[in-house]
Design an enzyme around this catalytic site. Structure first.
Site, PDB file in Angstrom:
ATOM      1  N   GLU A  48       0.786  -1.227   0.000  1.00  0.00           N
ATOM      2  CA  GLU A  48       0.000   0.000   0.000  1.00  0.00           C
ATOM      3  C   GLU A  48       0.822   1.283   0.000  1.00  0.00           C
ATOM      4  O   GLU A  48       0.366   2.311  -0.502  1.00  0.00           O
ATOM      5  CB  GLU A  48      -0.935   0.001   1.223  1.00  0.00           C
ATOM      6  CG  GLU A  48      -2.035  -1.031   1.174  1.00  0.00           C
ATOM      7  CD  GLU A  48      -3.037  -0.755   0.065  1.00  0.00           C
ATOM      8  OE1 GLU A  48      -3.535   0.379  -0.023  1.00  0.00           O
ATOM      9  OE2 GLU A  48      -3.295  -1.679  -0.736  1.00  0.00           O
ATOM     10  N   SER A 100     -51.503 -30.256  36.401  1.00  0.00           N
ATOM     11  CA  SER A 100     -51.308 -30.621  37.801  1.00  0.00           C
ATOM     12  C   SER A 100     -49.997 -30.144  38.401  1.00  0.00           C
ATOM     13  O   SER A 100     -49.752 -30.376  39.592  1.00  0.00           O
ATOM     14  CB  SER A 100     -51.411 -32.142  37.955  1.00  0.00           C
ATOM     15  OG  SER A 100     -52.735 -32.567  37.735  1.00  0.00           O
TER      16      SER A 100
END
Length: 679
Positions: free
Chosen positions: A89, A361
């Protein structure tokens, strides 16, 4: 003389050209430099960083991020990775002042030659410092004014920060494809490894990405170009370059947000809660370390146990039932396992925490606890005989037992162990339906503002979630203290500081020590003796009642089954001394499960899970509070074994003033074996 005259002219040209250049530069700085952003804030660079969710053992579950990024300090970056980016770069990065005059000239020559038809590559003149200026402060607009601003900012950055700091900014901010920002995230994304473990070839590949981050067609070609540039700059030797070029490029196909399927319901519940508490910006961009309570071993066991039962039932059926399981420590509320359905990808609806269903229940222990709290003995006789009918809310209904039989007078314990409906209705009538349901409200199973309380709710007609039901049962075994579900142990920010309001104390204990103390500031929800009596009865339900499928060899287990009308939903909630788990099975749209289905299915899931959860634990009986006496009694009559020695003999816990029943009158008692239903 002529030469001197020419020289003076040239010097004048150079001087005035230089002066004009300085003036032009000053004018540009005056025009474009006054309204530039404050670049000095980059001294304390804190980029958006992915939040990570971890299991209790430290294993990574998932990342949350809008921009996937893992911050890497310059000193932690491999030198070859840094060299690869510089070579690719900005070859003069270490020497230029922010803009590269040589690079500009080289770009003009190369691009001009390209336009004239020569075989050269287009090249740009932006330095790494200029890219930092653009990425942080400017747009990608292609204009002269933007380039001028970029150059001015680059010069200022170079005067203010070190080269290392600028490179740190660049390599953590740059987009490298596939939602990866920065080299740390890209290393994980493409190679599933940290930057410290990258090979030379992998470093070169990452350095090739800024030019075309999402182009995979020329990946090898671009990687090899970076390797050649590193060779030209003297960063590597020819043998190193040859070896790197020969290395096969194995890009990882899936460092993704997907985790193992069995963890997804839990992780999504955590994400939803934290999103509401912390907000999206903090959760997704602040790099939080979230330590959750989930135990991977137990989570896998829970998912496997649930899916095993679901698959067995669903085999050959078009309509598939769903289910859920949640397990936690009953003393702290730490959620150790949670699965909210058959398949998260198929349905993200969490049936452990979001589904409100009738609970059958499983409500009965709260009704019976209300009676015990009022002084009734576990062996108090309840009448199991037909009830003509009950009229509520303009409707009349007739309670029935699951087996369609009636047993006459039976002890309270036996009625709950075998889940008899008719004696339960009579008990609720005796203590008052409001008092019966108030106990469930007190324990957090039902909301405090519940309306239209009636007898049917004593058989489980009310709705709640599996999580609330498990939390209610947890108070049976933890001394009567209401706890909150805890899915996160603590959260730290990127600097290791605990995020306010999220830290919870984690207290470790060994098997031979007592659990951590519960909140002593809160009063127990019920007295310790009544709680032990209900736990003892629920232990009997597992050992010889409706919960026999939930037994775990070598361990003391208590629990209760639950089935709604027409067997539309089935439940089991059970616990050992230090572990509680609840299971739910049913269709998302309530539909009868059909012949052969029942709460034994949920009990089987519980047992399969608990065998794994308790496999390395020694048996721990439930602690007994002071003041109770223990007497051996006949299970069927509740009379002392000395006066009624026939049949099943059990040990009963009595409070002060309570005692066994008188010797039974065999002429008025149904002495047939009691197996019990599945309600």
């Amino acid at each position: 003389m002529k030469f001197r005259k020419i020289l003076r002219i040239l010097l004048h040209v150079v001087f005035w050209s230089f002066t004009a250049g300085i003036a032009a530069l000053a004018a540009l700085i005056f025009v474009y430099g006054n309204d530039l952003p404050d670049y000095r804030k980059l001294a304390t660079y804190a980029p958006p960083v992915a939040t990570r969710l971890y299991a209790a053992d430290g294993s990574l579950l998932i990342e949350y991020a809008e921009e996937r990024r893992v911050f890497i300090d310059f000193d932690d970056m491999p030198s070859q990775l840094v060299n690869a980016f510089v070579a690719a770069e900005d070859q003069n990065f270490w020497t230029h002042p922010g803009i590269d005059a040589q690079g500009i000239i080289r770009a003009i020559v190369n691009n001009g030659a390209r336009m004239l038809g020569f075989n050269t590559n287009f090249s740009g003149a932006s330095t790494i410092t200029q890219q930092v200026a653009k990425n942080f402060f400017l747009t990608s607009e292609r204009s002269l004014s933007r380039k001028i601003k970029e150059a001015i900012l680059a010069l200022r950055l170079e005067r203010t920060f070190s080269k290392k700091h600028i490179l740190t900014l660049y390599m953590n901010e740059i987009f490298l494809g596939a939602r990866a920002y920065g080299v740390g995230s890209a290393a994980l994304m493409y190679f599933n490894k940290p930057v410290a473990e990258l090979s030379l070839a992998e470093c070169a590949f990452l350095a090739s990405l800024p030019k075309a981050p999402n182009d995979r067609n020329r990946a090898v070609e671009r990687r090899n170009y970076v390797i050649r540039r590193m060779l030209e700059e003297g960063y590597i030797t020819q043998p190193q370059a040859d070896a790197a070029i020969a290395e096969e490029l194995n890009i990882n196909s899936g460092f993704t947000e997907q985790m193992a399927p069995e963890f997804q319901y839990f992780a999504e519940d955590v994400r939803r809660q934290l999103l509401n508490k912390l907000g999206r910006e903090v959760l997704y961009n602040q790099g939080l370390y979230i330590k959750t309570t989930i135990d991977p071993k137990l989570q896998r066991a829970a998912a496997e146990a649930l899916n095993k039962e679901l698959d067995a039932y669903n085999a050959g059926r078009t309509d598939k039932i769903q289910g859920a399981i949640i397990a936690m420590n009953p003393h702290t509320g730490r959620v150790l396992a949670m699965t909210g359905g058959r398949n998260f990808a198929e349905s993200s609806f969490n049936r452990a925490t979001q589904a409100y269903r009738q609970i059958g229940s499983t409500i009965k222990p709260f009704v019976y606890l209300a009676a015990l709290e009022r002084g009734m003995s576990p062996e108090a006789l309840l009448l199991d005989a037909p009830i003509v009918g009950i009229r509520e809310s303009g409707m009349e209904w007739k309670p029935e037992n699951y087996d369609k039989k009636f047993l006459g007078d039976i002890p309270l314990r036996l009625s709950l162990e075998t889940s008899r409906n008719v004696p339960t209705v009579r008990l609720a009538q005796q203590i008052g339906p409001e008092n019966a349901i108030e106990m469930a409200q007190r324990f957090g199973v039902y909301p405090q503002n519940m309306k239209n309380v009636n007898i049917a709710m004593a058989l489980g007609a009310g709705e709640t979630t599996l999580e609330k039901l498990v939390l209610g049962y947890a108070a049976f075994v933890n001394g009567g203290h209401q706890i909150k579900p805890q899915m996160v142990d603590y959260i730290q920010d990127r600097y290791g500081r605990t995020v306010d309001g999220t830290k919870t104390e984690i207290v470790e204990w060994s098997p031979d020590l007592l659990p951590p103390e519960t909140d002593t500031e809160s009063e127990p929800l019920a007295d310790a003796q009544s709680l032990y009596q209900i736990v003892s009865i629920l232990q009997g339900a597992v050992e010889r009642g409706t919960g026999r499928q939930a037994r775990v060899e070598g361990h003391t287990i208590a629990g209760k089954t639950g089935t709604t009308n027409e067997v539309k939903d089935v439940w089991f909630i059970g616990f050992s001394k230090n572990m509680i788990a609840g299971v739910y099975l049913g269709y998302d749209t309530p539909t009868p499960l059909g012949k052969g289905a029942g709460s034994h299915m949920a009990a089987r899931v519980f047992a399969d899970f608990m065998r794994v959860a308790l496999e390395n634990e020694k048996n721990q009986p439930f602690p007994v509070p002071d003041g109770l006496s223990f007497v051996r009694v006949n299970r069927r009559s509740g009379a002392s074994a000395s006066v009624d020695p026939d049949g099943t003999i059990i040990t009963e816990a009595f409070k002060v003033g309570q005692k066994p029943n008188p010797a039974p009158n065999r002429g008025t008692m149904d002495t047939s074996p009691v197996v019990g239903g599945v309600f």
